[in-house]
Scaffold this active site. Sequence first.
Site, PDB file in Angstrom:
ATOM      1  N   GLY A 217       0.826  -1.194   0.000  1.00  0.00           N
ATOM      2  CA  GLY A 217       0.000   0.000   0.000  1.00  0.00           C
ATOM      3  C   GLY A 217       0.866   1.251   0.000  1.00  0.00           C
ATOM      4  O   GLY A 217       1.969   1.277  -0.551  1.00  0.00           O
ATOM      5  N   SER A 218       0.383   2.283   0.649  1.00  0.00           N
ATOM      6  CA  SER A 218       0.998   3.609   0.521  1.00  0.00           C
ATOM      7  C   SER A 218       2.355   3.762   1.186  1.00  0.00           C
ATOM      8  O   SER A 218       3.047   4.752   0.936  1.00  0.00           O
ATOM      9  CB  SER A 218       0.047   4.681   1.056  1.00  0.00           C
ATOM     10  N   VAL A 219       2.794   2.811   2.032  1.00  0.00           N
ATOM     11  CA  VAL A 219       4.151   2.939   2.558  1.00  0.00           C
ATOM     12  C   VAL A 219       5.173   2.810   1.426  1.00  0.00           C
ATOM     13  O   VAL A 219       6.311   3.292   1.534  1.00  0.00           O
ATOM     14  CB  VAL A 219       4.442   1.909   3.680  1.00  0.00           C
TER      15      VAL A 219
END
Length: 484
Positions: A217-219
């Site tokens: 995801g966004s990490v």
Amino acid sequence: MNAPVRRLSLLVGALFAALLVSTTLIQYVFAADLNARGDNRRTLLATYARERGEILVGQDAVARSVPTDDEFRFQREYADGELYSHVTGFYSFYGASGGLEQAENALLSGASDKLFYRRVSDLFTGRSPQGATLETTLDPAVQQAASDGIGDNRGAAVALDPRTGAVLAMVSKPTYDPNSLAGHDLAALDETYQQLQGAENRPLVNRAIGGDLYPPGSVFKVVTAAAALSDGEYTADSVLPGGAELDLPLTDTPLPNFGNQPCSASGEVTLRQALITSCNPAFGDLGMKLGQDTLREQAAMFGFGDELSVPMRVTPSSIGADLNEPQLAQSAIGQFEDRVTPMQMAMVAAGVANDGIVMQPYLVESVIGSDLSVIESADPGELSEAVSPDVAETLTEMMVATVDEGTGRNAQIGGVQVAGKTGTAEHGEGRRAHAWFISFAPADDPQIAVAVVVEDGGESGEQTGGGAVAAPIARQMMEARLNR
């Protein structure tokens, strides 16, 4: 010599020759295979009769051999078994399985070539052979904070010292009690093992370094931002699309922002604002413009694709191959075929924290002989230079702003500047997203880098975002280290 005597002599000679050949084959050619057979009770008894070395966390033994009054002489005992199960593994009639018990079996059992001179000394002195002790790098306070934070949820957490690569915590949930697999009651042991093996939640799997891996995801946007800043065409102030969605080529399906909300009122954001607000359209557009080769090369610089050993094997993380533009946009925000371990994402955070240098992660600080002599000590080494010091400084400033004023506010620590990034990773239609958070602190003098993932957002209802679920766990881990 008459014929009958001659024939008898030849027969006796042939029998002696056959005996000599068979003895040679058994003792030298087939010895290793015979010793390794699971049904070789003699070898099993000999192995159990040897005192295995301890596994230490701080000054405390979390795995040790205790004497017994049965034919096996010793039994493995695990203190705080469930807390350290995926670090220690277990030793039983199934042999050494998982964790350090398996990865460093030769040292713990005393069979390693590194203990050769000790074994020779034992022959002359008559001392019973004994395995070496392993002193781990774990910080018990950080380990406990990670375990308490994840609680009964499924997930994993890893903490590293970004300056050395030392593993400060490695937690995987659900866990199990290795003591239940170390007993001498074969029937009970087998029943327990089969139950654990067949359990749907797979407690024997170390999710921190293996298993099925997770979409980040966004990490992963930290990696994409690193690629952009290293490319030379972008700065923290570069302007990117920031609407509610991004139109993609080759498909009628756009790339939406989280909650289908625009990243800004103007429909545009800077790269810095994009990371602070975790803007999907901005990073999707960025990924397509950078291209898959640039993105893949940057991920590799952080360790993606590397065969790592800590000394347990770490499953390599990866992003998709041969991506078209829509797939590349998805990959740039940590979706599509991106798959990572929490260890890998902790390495990303640690690389940024350490002025762009990713250190080789390791779990064993030193190997100590039974005479308390140090046989081997860890020698921290660089894995790669992921980004330049200037890029690392810019990324740090952006990640600090993410915690101070963006999606990572739940990781704030009073009086300490924290750098971090949230992630909300989709992994199937109708399923709640995994909650992620990566971070390091203090931002100006990093002493700990952390990655946390909670599967399906844990027990948080609709609040599955990394900022709501994973960031508080990371904060507790960082506090535990900094408050020593």
